[in-house]
Write a protein that holds these residues in place. Sequence first.
Motif, short mmCIF file in Angstrom:
data_model
loop_
_atom_site.label_atom_id
_atom_site.label_comp_id
_atom_site.label_asym_id
_atom_site.label_seq_id
_atom_site.Cartn_x
_atom_site.Cartn_y
_atom_site.Cartn_z
N PHE A 54 1.03 -1.42 -0.05
CA PHE A 54 0.46 0.64 -0.13
C PHE A 54 1.25 1.20 0.23
O PHE A 54 0.25 2.29 -0.47
CB PHE A 54 -0.51 -0.17 1.06
N ARG A 55 2.12 1.22 0.77
CA ARG A 55 2.85 2.50 0.73
C ARG A 55 3.38 2.34 -0.65
O ARG A 55 3.43 3.89 -0.77
CB ARG A 55 3.95 2.09 2.15
N TRP A 56 3.94 1.79 -0.98
CA TRP A 56 4.68 1.65 -2.72
C TRP A 56 3.66 2.24 -3.41
O TRP A 56 4.09 3.23 -3.96
CB TRP A 56 5.02 0.33 -2.58
N GLU A 57 2.34 1.99 -3.29
CA GLU A 57 1.79 2.82 -4.66
C GLU A 57 1.14 4.32 -4.05
O GLU A 57 0.96 4.58 -4.90
CB GLU A 57 0.06 2.24 -4.45
N ASN A 58 1.45 4.19 -2.73
CA ASN A 58 0.49 5.54 -2.32
C ASN A 58 1.24 6.78 -1.99
O ASN A 58 1.26 7.84 -1.78
CB ASN A 58 -0.83 5.18 -1.24
N LYS A 59 2.43 6.15 -0.82
CA LYS A 59 3.44 6.88 -0.34
C LYS A 59 4.93 7.23 -1.13
O LYS A 59 4.76 7.82 -2.05
CB LYS A 59 3.24 7.04 0.83
N SER A 60 5.70 6.30 -0.82
CA SER A 60 6.42 5.82 -1.59
C SER A 60 7.62 4.90 -1.86
O SER A 60 6.71 4.30 -1.16
CB SER A 60 7.79 6.94 -0.57
N ALA A 61 7.97 4.47 -2.58
CA ALA A 61 8.45 2.85 -2.99
C ALA A 61 9.73 3.47 -3.08
O ALA A 61 10.53 2.56 -3.57
CB ALA A 61 8.07 2.48 -4.04
N LEU A 62 10.75 4.40 -2.45
CA LEU A 62 12.04 4.48 -2.68
C LEU A 62 12.43 3.40 -2.24
O LEU A 62 14.28 3.27 -2.90
CB LEU A 62 12.28 5.65 -2.45
N ASP A 63 12.56 2.53 -1.39
CA ASP A 63 12.93 1.76 -0.65
C ASP A 63 13.13 0.56 -1.36
O ASP A 63 13.83 -0.46 -0.80
CB ASP A 63 12.84 1.09 0.40
N VAL A 64 12.45 0.40 -2.15
CA VAL A 64 12.76 -1.26 -2.91
C VAL A 64 13.20 -1.58 -4.11
O VAL A 64 13.56 -0.52 -5.22
CB VAL A 64 11.26 -1.19 -4.27
N PRO A 65 14.42 -2.49 -3.82
CA PRO A 65 15.15 -2.37 -4.64
C PRO A 65 15.11 -3.10 -5.88
O PRO A 65 13.91 -3.68 -6.51
CB PRO A 65 16.01 -3.53 -4.12
N PRO A 66 15.71 -2.95 -7.02
CA PRO A 66 15.54 -3.73 -8.17
C PRO A 66 15.26 -5.24 -8.27
O PRO A 66 14.22 -5.74 -8.87
CB PRO A 66 16.24 -4.02 -9.07
N ALA A 67 15.97 -5.89 -7.06
CA ALA A 67 14.89 -7.46 -7.38
C ALA A 67 13.57 -7.53 -6.29
O ALA A 67 13.12 -8.72 -7.63
CB ALA A 67 15.79 -8.70 -6.87
N MET A 68 13.02 -6.42 -5.39
CA MET A 68 11.84 -6.78 -5.95
C MET A 68 10.73 -6.75 -6.62
O MET A 68 10.25 -6.99 -7.08
CB MET A 68 11.85 -5.92 -4.51
N ILE A 69 11.51 -5.52 -7.76
CA ILE A 69 10.31 -4.54 -9.06
C ILE A 69 10.56 -6.14 -9.93
O ILE A 69 9.56 -6.62 -10.01
CB ILE A 69 10.40 -3.70 -9.21
N ARG A 70 11.46 -6.86 -9.69
CA ARG A 70 11.30 -8.12 -11.10
C ARG A 70 10.39 -9.51 -10.04
O ARG A 70 9.72 -9.82 -11.09
CB ARG A 70 12.38 -8.83 -11.12
N ALA A 71 10.29 -9.24 -9.27
CA ALA A 71 9.69 -10.59 -8.57
C ALA A 71 8.13 -9.76 -8.18
O ALA A 71 7.05 -10.56 -9.08
CB ALA A 71 10.11 -10.81 -6.59
N ALA A 72 7.55 -8.63 -8.03
CA ALA A 72 5.82 -8.12 -8.05
C ALA A 72 5.84 -8.91 -9.42
O ALA A 72 4.96 -9.05 -9.89
CB ALA A 72 6.55 -7.03 -8.17
N ALA A 73 6.98 -7.67 -10.36
CA ALA A 73 6.22 -8.55 -12.13
C ALA A 73 6.15 -9.26 -12.59
O ALA A 73 4.60 -9.33 -13.28
CB ALA A 73 8.02 -7.64 -12.62
N ASP A 74 7.03 -10.34 -11.65
CA ASP A 74 6.83 -12.08 -11.73
C ASP A 74 5.37 -12.33 -12.12
O ASP A 74 4.39 -13.06 -12.08
CB ASP A 74 7.73 -12.55 -11.82
N GLU A 75 4.81 -11.73 -10.80
CA GLU A 75 3.62 -12.71 -10.05
C GLU A 75 3.04 -11.76 -10.65
O GLU A 75 1.43 -12.05 -10.82
CB GLU A 75 3.87 -12.02 -8.29
N LEU A 76 2.58 -10.43 -11.30
CA LEU A 76 1.92 -9.74 -12.06
C LEU A 76 1.58 -10.10 -13.50
O LEU A 76 0.90 -9.05 -14.28
CB LEU A 76 2.04 -7.99 -11.78
N GLY A 77 2.88 -11.15 -13.72
CA GLY A 77 2.58 -11.17 -14.97
C GLY A 77 3.06 -9.96 -16.12
O GLY A 77 2.55 -10.19 -17.25
#
Lengths: 171, 222
Positions: B111-134
């Motif tokens: 929720f925070r990533w979407e509505n406040k800040s996602a500055l702390d999200v590393p590339p590996a986590m972005i890739r994992a989220a993308a993988d899960e979201l197709g």
Amino acid sequence: MSAVPAPDWAALYQKHREAMFRVAASVLRDRGIAHQAEDVVSIVFTSAMEKPPEDVLNWEAWLVLAAKRRALDMVKSAGVSRVGELTEEHDRVADDAADAMELMEWAEKVARARRVLSKMDEREQYVAARYMIADRPREEVAGQLGVTPGRISQIAGKIAAEIEAATKEGG
Amino acid sequence: MTQDERGEALARILDARSGRSAELTSAELHETSEEVRELALATDVLWASAQEVPPLENDSMALMLGLVPDPEFALDSKALSSARKRAGLSVGDLAQRLSARGWTVSGPDVFRWENKSALDVPPAMIRAAADELGVEASMLGRRESDDPVRARLRSMFSSEGFKELSARWARVQHVSLGMATTMMESRALAAVHRGGEPDPDVMLRALEALVVAVEQGESPEK
């Protein structure tokens, strides 16, 4: 039968690197090469990614055990004394599960020791840091605190007793 | 054996080990009583507990795996929200899927990533989220330099004042410096509302107030 999905290596690394590092450092310490613990973690992880192990039920146990064994290999190649005793369990392949369980229990003890130390007063933390962790001479630490070496022994004994009790009782 | 005698016996082992673990100080250890032997082994556990893993940003493996937030590949909050909704997942669902992969993530984090800040999200986590979201990972990423708020926060994180606060936080929370830095960054990021203009000086003072409060034992972090 569906294929087992590849592990998320980044997530595994972030979650377990600290436990791997501590185990490796503890093994390497006896050869004075604890600073190479980071290399051990890196080597183990690279090897796992290159050739992923099959049927891993507990990644933490697998990675920590692999780190310990890799560290033992490094100690062995460095020619540590009493290496036979050190590597004896290393060669017991059949005891993977028992070794892993022992390491998990050890990791829990380490976490408890950390909590116990955090609750000690400033003087006790100083003795723990300088005498028991950094291996500075007792006389030196006593001089810095303005007490006798005997007093340092008493404090060290108290610290060790509290840690021992906490690790036994789960405190 | 009295407490003092145990302390002296332990000191003899510690004095003789010359940097090695007590476990390997064979002669001294095996000639002593069981209770002193257990104290000596407790000091080995103590030593291990003091070993600090290097911060992620100084860890080449972590860098290679994409565990260090990258200004050139930061999470695009709006893109994440859109992709998640298209996939028919709630923030809790996505957090659960990421957790199943081994990430430590909760619904409020997403929720925070979407509505406040996602500055702390590393590339590996972005890739994992993308993988899960197709979706392709590139669809969820953006350049931080395009966002002045992110750039300003990044500058604050690299300041000496922030580093000093992180070191104090590590001490009072009994965690590694890397972990403390991540916790402090997350706190700062959580305080930044979308569209806000964070003042680094004000934010540093707020963080210092928190550290001081915990140092004084007023509100231990849970």
